[in-house]
Every structure is written in structure tokens, then in C-alpha cells.
Design an enzyme around this catalytic site. Structure first.
Site, PDB file in Angstrom:
ATOM      1  N   HIS A 157       0.648  -1.539  -0.495  1.00 38.55           N
ATOM      2  CA  HIS A 157      -0.006   0.023  -0.423  1.00 38.55           C
ATOM      3  C   HIS A 157       0.991   2.051   0.011  1.00 38.55           C
ATOM      4  O   HIS A 157       0.607   2.205  -0.156  1.00 38.55           O
ATOM      5  CB  HIS A 157      -0.839   0.387   1.194  1.00 38.55           C
ATOM      6  CG  HIS A 157      -2.675  -1.103   0.861  1.00 38.55           C
ATOM      7  ND1 HIS A 157      -3.451  -0.422   0.735  1.00 38.55           N
ATOM      8  CD2 HIS A 157      -1.703  -2.541   1.004  1.00 38.55           C
ATOM      9  CE1 HIS A 157      -4.000  -1.908   0.704  1.00 38.55           C
ATOM     10  NE2 HIS A 157      -3.331  -2.865   0.930  1.00 38.55           N
ATOM     11  N   ASP A 365       3.998   9.568  -1.456  1.00 36.72           N
ATOM     12  CA  ASP A 365       2.419   8.857  -0.786  1.00 36.72           C
ATOM     13  C   ASP A 365       2.826   8.114  -1.884  1.00 36.72           C
ATOM     14  O   ASP A 365       2.695   8.119  -2.344  1.00 36.72           O
ATOM     15  CB  ASP A 365       1.403   9.831  -0.662  1.00 36.72           C
ATOM     16  CG  ASP A 365       0.170   9.177   0.708  1.00 36.72           C
ATOM     17  OD1 ASP A 365       0.234   8.039   0.797  1.00 36.72           O
ATOM     18  OD2 ASP A 365      -0.131  10.540   0.815  1.00 36.72           O
TER      19      ASP A 365
HETATM   20  C1  GDG Z   1      -1.984   4.114   3.061  1.00 33.66           C
HETATM   21  C2  GDG Z   1      -1.410   4.753   1.843  1.00 33.66           C
HETATM   22  C3  GDG Z   1      -3.009   5.016   0.906  1.00 33.66           C
HETATM   23  C4  GDG Z   1      -8.449  10.690   7.868  1.00 33.66           C
HETATM   24  N1  GDG Z   1      -8.635  11.668   8.912  1.00 33.66           N
HETATM   25  C5  GDG Z   1      -9.111  10.909   9.371  1.00 33.66           C
HETATM   26  C6  GDG Z   1      -9.907   9.632   8.834  1.00 33.66           C
HETATM   27  N2  GDG Z   1      -8.929   9.467   7.419  1.00 33.66           N
HETATM   28  C7  GDG Z   1      -9.240   9.134   6.517  1.00 33.66           C
HETATM   29  C8  GDG Z   1      -9.158   9.496   5.537  1.00 33.66           C
HETATM   30  C9  GDG Z   1      -9.009   7.778   4.356  1.00 33.66           C
HETATM   31  C10 GDG Z   1      -7.650   7.608   5.309  1.00 33.66           C
HETATM   32  O1  GDG Z   1      -8.050   7.882   6.073  1.00 33.66           O
HETATM   33  C11 GDG Z   1      -6.433   7.896   4.976  1.00 33.66           C
HETATM   34  O2  GDG Z   1      -6.160   7.461   3.751  1.00 33.66           O
HETATM   35  P1  GDG Z   1      -4.858   7.529   2.694  1.00 33.66           P
HETATM   36  O3  GDG Z   1      -4.596   6.715   1.648  1.00 33.66           O
HETATM   37  O4  GDG Z   1      -5.305   9.165   2.144  1.00 33.66           O
HETATM   38  O5  GDG Z   1      -3.593   7.162   3.879  1.00 33.66           O
HETATM   39  P2  GDG Z   1      -3.455   6.181   4.664  1.00 33.66           P
HETATM   40  O6  GDG Z   1      -4.032   6.039   5.743  1.00 33.66           O
HETATM   41  O7  GDG Z   1      -1.525   6.624   4.794  1.00 33.66           O
HETATM   42  O8  GDG Z   1      -3.327   4.777   3.644  1.00 33.66           O
HETATM   43  C12 GDG Z   1      -1.758   5.197   1.081  1.00 33.66           C
HETATM   44  C13 GDG Z   1      -3.541   4.023   1.437  1.00 33.66           C
HETATM   45  O9  GDG Z   1      -3.048   3.319   2.296  1.00 33.66           O
HETATM   46  C14 GDG Z   1      -4.539   2.746   0.378  1.00 33.66           C
HETATM   47  O10 GDG Z   1      -3.775   2.478   0.359  1.00 33.66           O
HETATM   48  O11 GDG Z   1      -3.726   5.761  -0.207  1.00 33.66           O
HETATM   49  O12 GDG Z   1      -0.820   6.285   0.697  1.00 33.66           O
HETATM   50  O13 GDG Z   1      -0.209   5.465   2.972  1.00 33.66           O
HETATM   51  O14 GDG Z   1      -9.649   7.279   3.807  1.00 33.66           O
HETATM   52  O15 GDG Z   1     -10.251   9.763   5.096  1.00 33.66           O
HETATM   53  N3  GDG Z   1     -10.935   9.100   9.227  1.00 33.66           N
HETATM   54  C15 GDG Z   1     -11.371   9.324   9.347  1.00 33.66           C
HETATM   55  N4  GDG Z   1     -11.626  10.242  10.773  1.00 33.66           N
HETATM   56  C16 GDG Z   1     -10.799  11.202  10.278  1.00 33.66           C
HETATM   57  O16 GDG Z   1     -10.360  12.246  11.421  1.00 33.66           O
HETATM   58  N5  GDG Z   1     -12.814   8.614  10.588  1.00 33.66           N
END
Ligand code: GDG
Length: 459
Positions: A157, A365
Site C-alpha cells: 500500500h 504517498d
Molecule cells: C495507506 C497509504 C494509501 C483521515 N483522517 C481521518 C480519517 N481519515 C481517513 C481518510 C482516508 C484514510 O483515513 C487515509 O487514507 P490515505 O490513503 O490518505 O492514507 P494512509 O492512511 O496513509 O493509507 C496510502 C492507502 O494506504 C490505501 O492503500 O492510499 O498511500 O499510506 O480514508 O478519510 N477518517 C476518520 N477520521 C479522521 O480524522 N474517520
């Protein structure tokens, strides 16, 4: 239909709407095949507790959830020490933050071996096994050592860095060789796949059979880019839900005379948060007309607080946000609202929709799903603008965002200004193209394409 076996460090109950991520992505496939989901138990037990290695089995509809209890010492070294102290920083190009310790690597191996030993007896000959993320790179090698012949795929990921960065990891050869125990390795982007290809040819002297097939260590490895997507309909429905609408209404009322900018991130040094705040400072300095008219709401959800580097980034951010508010704020306006807290998932789409601009500016990312969520949550008649780092995996797909280099403070500030003044027609056109891409390459496309390729890859 073969049974799907999912393995990840932690698991979630696929029936719960808040489960998010993998549970949403693979819940259908798991349920349809009467699948199994295997991972570490949330209860980490004390060292010496005889329950180490015990399994907990739960049913969630047609899915069986199996978790294994791991003792604290090993879990800490495997999870905090190696996975998040070495692999996470190095794979995000942050050699400066990596803390190499042979004891942590040994625990990483031991926990992977424990997973394999506990999973292997549960497997059926026809199973398709899908392993997720950097915590479990050597899992297939451990399973093969126990005689597993099943199809095993792996999805990373996070990004895969260029060969010379990877090569800084002591025993990187061991780690990368472990990938060859998989039939298919999936990465988020073409950039990551290029790095794998060049690592394998330069460091592992692999034979490159084609752009996606490599031979080494008497095995053939297939690899591909499978950019992860969203469950678009579910996120659109969440946007229409009561909590999101209420949040939207509150935001509109509170910020009736201001434009909102939004950032939603886990508080992680890969997300480029200090650089983002510096760009906001530059924007306010260079374009005084943005003072009093724009406010950034930055949510930084607490994450891995037990790792030192996360405490440092938190203090840096608090200092920056406080200084910008102190220098530019007034009795009736603050440029930055910084929240070090998790916001309920069902409110987030309302916040996205209330915001004229989203700042998604990671330094690196794997994909970044926030960028995609922001686009889906917009009103297509009057959509906001996505400012996106070119170093997010999502930038390969979302070329209609305003792409920025987050290290370039002036350039990022200028892109934010441009986003704030972008005419409606241009916003609509960009949004339409972005949404079409996000819909086409959604999470169902992702899991189906990966699993189809895994079936093809198996000899
Ligand atoms: C890894 C990889 C890859 C964020 N703050 C809150 C919250 N979030 C949710 C967002 C989104 C998720 O968390 C974050 O997803 P990301 O993809 O931006 O980043 P990572 O957590 O680092 O995930 C990344 C992912 O895996 C999938 O393969 O895209 O590159 O690093 O859904 O909305 N959700 C809640 N409260 C928050 O304060 N409920």
C-alpha cells in the site's frame, strides 16, 4: 469459486460501516467465497503469557475472522521497531528517520513466521491468499517453507523507493528475495513498478522476461501497478447522509463570508503538513487579499504516537500553526484551524463539500485516498479544486488536479491562490474528468484486476 484468504496486520469487521479500507474493498469478495481474514489480535499480551500464539476465531456473516495473539516484546519490535521504524520511513524515502536495529528485524521475521505457522493449518488446497502491506513482506516465504503451494499475492500500500534507497536497509537482499515467494506483487503506481524493475535488474541481477515478469532465485515473479480506488457509491452515499449534511450546513453557516481550505490526514511525516503550513504563510504574505477571506481547516488524526518521529512532527506543526495564527490572525478571523483529533467518518464528506480547495500535499504517498474522497464529495454543479502533490501515487491518475511540488513553498502557495480564483467553468471541467477517472478505477476494479491477474500468474 476458490476461497479468498486475506492477511493483514490488523483486521476489521467487514459488516461495520466504519471499517473502511480493506474491509470495504474486499468485504464482498470475502463474503461471496466464504472467506477467511487473518491477522494479529488487537489484544497484545504480556511477555511470558502462555497464550502467545493462541487463535481467536470469530464469525462475521459468511466471513471467518481469525486473529493470533502476539507477545508485547515481539509485537513492539515487529510493528513499531521494524515495520514503522524502518520500512515505513525508508519506503517513504526518509532514510534520516530510519532506526536500524538487528533485534527489530529478527522480531519481524519471528512474527511473520508465527503468522505462517498459525495460518498454514487453516488453509485449503484451492485457496487464493492475498497478503497486504509492508508488515508482512516475508509471509509467503514462510508459508512456502511450510509447504504451501497455494496462489499467494501481495499488495504494497505504500511506495517502493528507488534501488539505492532500498539498498540502505541492512538485509535488503533478504527482504526483496522474499517477494519471489509470491506469484504476484501489486504496487500502487508505475513509478513504484519502475523502482522494483530497476532494483531487480541492478541489485538482484534478475532476468527481465518482460516489463512485468522477472526471474531470480529459481522462481518467476509477476508484478504490476494496481492503483487502489474508492468504493465510490458508498462514499457518495455517505456524502448524502445526515451527518455529512449537518456538517456541511454548520460549516456554511460558520464560514458564510470565508472560503474554506481543507486538509485531512493522519498525523504522519510523509503527509507534508509543515510544508503545507509554510505555503499558507507564503500565500498570506504574498497575497494580502487572502487574509480574512480564507481559512484552512487541518485535521491531523493521531497516529502511531509511540514512535518518536511522530511526536516531533506534532510539536513542529503546533508551533507553525500557532505562529501563523499569532502573526496573521485577528479577533474575528484565524487563518488556521488545526485539530489534532480524529473526526467521525460520516462527517468528513460534509467538510470536503464545504471546502473550496483541498490541500493534499504529501512528500510521498503510496496512493492517497483523501484526494479521491474530496472529488467524490463535491457538488458537480459548483465543485471545489484539488491541489495535489505530484509525489502522491494518485497524481499518476488525477492529472486534472493542480499538481504541485510540496517542497516548493512559493509554487504551492501560487497553486492555492490559483485554486481560490479558478473560474466555475474550469472547475467543472476538471472535476468531471477527475470523477470519471475515480469512478472507472474504483476499489472494485482494483480488487478484481488484482485477483484476476493473480489467477493468471499462477503456473
Ligand atoms: C495507506 C497509504 C494509501 C483521515 N483522517 C481521518 C480519517 N481519515 C481517513 C481518510 C482516508 C484514510 O483515513 C487515509 O487514507 P490515505 O490513503 O490518505 O492514507 P494512509 O492512511 O496513509 O493509507 C496510502 C492507502 O494506504 C490505501 O492503500 O492510499 O498511500 O499510506 O480514508 O478519510 N477518517 C476518520 N477520521 C479522521 O480524522 N474517520
Amino acid at each position: 469459486m476458490s476461497r479468498l484468504v486475506l492477511v493483514s496486520n490488523r483486521l476489521a469487521d467487514p459488516r461495520k460501516p466504519a471499517a473502511g479500507g480493506l474491509a470495504v474493498a474486499l468485504g464482498d469478495a470475502l463474503a461471496a467465497s466464504g472467506g477467511l481474514w487473518f491477522g494479529a489480535d488487537h489484544e497484545v499480551i504480556e511477555d511470558g503469557d502462555p497464550r502467545a500464539g493462541e487463535l481467536r476465531v470469530q464469525r462475521a456473516g459468511r466471513v471467518t475472522l481469525v486473529t493470533v495473539k502476539v507477545a508485547r516484546g515481539d509485537y513492539e519490535r515487529y510493528y513499531r521497531g521494524y515495520a514503522n521504524g524502518v520500512l515505513w520511513p525508508v519506503f517513504h524515502y526518509r532514510l534520516d528517520l530510519a532506526q536500524f536495529d538487528a533485534g527489530h528485524m529478527d522480531a519481524y521475521r519471528r512474527v511473520n513466521r508465527l503468522f505462517a505457522q498459525k495460518l498454514q493449518p487453516l488453509l485449503q488446497p484451492d485457496d487464493v491468499i492475498w497478503v497486504h502491506d509492508y508488515h508482512l513482506i516475508p509471509l509467503a516465504a514462510e508459508l512456502r517453507a511450510l509447504g504451501c503451494q497455494q496462489r499467494i499475492g501481495f499488495f504494497l500500500h505504500i511506495p517502493l523507493p528507488p534501488p539505492l534507497i532500498l539498498a540502505a536497509i541492512p538485509a535488503h537482499e533478504w527482504l526483496m528475495q522474499a517477494l519471489f515467494a509470491y506469484d504476484l506483487v501489486g504496487l500502487q503506481s508505475e513509478a513504484d513498478l519502475n523502482h522494483l524493475r530497476s532494483y531487480l535488474s541492478s541489485e538482484a541481477r534478475a532476468e527481465v522476461f518482460s516489463s512485468h515478469r522477472f526471474g531470480a532465485f529459481n522462481r518467476v515473479l509477476r508484478a504490476g501497478a494496481f492503483p487502489i480506488g474508492l468504493d465510490v457509491d458508498a462514499f457518495a452515499a455517505l456524502t448524502q447522509g445526515a451527518a455529512a449534511r449537518k456538517t456541511l450546513a454548520t460549516m456554511r453557516e460558520q464560514y458564510a463570508h470565508r472560503r474554506l481550505l481543507v486538509g485531512v490526514d493522519r498525523l504522519d511525516y510523509s503527509k507534508g503538513l509543515p510544508q503545507r503550513l509554510r505555503a499558507i504563510r507564503t500565500l498570506l504574505e504574498r497575497h494580502p487579499e487572502t487574509r480574512y477571506s480564507a481559512t484552512l481547516i487541518q485535521i491531523a488524526a493521531p497516529s502511531r504516537e509511540e514512535v518518536d518521529a511522530y511526536g516531533d512532527i506534532r510539536r513542529e506543526l503546533e508551533g507553525l500553526a500557532g505562529a501563523i495564527n499569532g502573526d496573521f490572525g485577528d479577533l474575528d478571523w484565524m487563518p488556521i484551524r488545526y485539530l489534532h483529533r480524529t473526526v467521525a467518518r460520516n462527517r468528513i464528506p460534509g467538510l470536503y463539500r464545504a471546502s473550496a480547495v483541498a490541500l493534499v500535499t504529501p512528500l510521498r504517498d503510496g496512493m492517497n485516498l483523501v484526494a479521491k474522497e474530496y472529488v467524490v464529495a463535491q457538488d458537480s454543479a459548483d465543485p471545489g479544486v484539488l491541489v495535489l502533490s505530484r509525489f502522491a501515487g494518485a497524481a499518476e491518475q488525477l492529472t486534472d488536479a493542480l499538481l504541485v511540488n510540496p517542497y516548493d513553498t512559493e509554487g504551492t502557495a501560487e497553486a492555492i491562490r490559483r485554486a481560490l480564483v479558478m473560474p466555475l467553468e474550469e472547475r467543472r471541467q476538471r472535476h468531471e474528468r477527475l470523477l470519471a477517472k475515480i469512478r472507472r478505477y474504483d476499489v472494485h476494479w482494483w480488487s478484481k484486476t488484482f485477483l484476476d491477474s493473480l489467477l493468471e500468474a499462477h503456473p
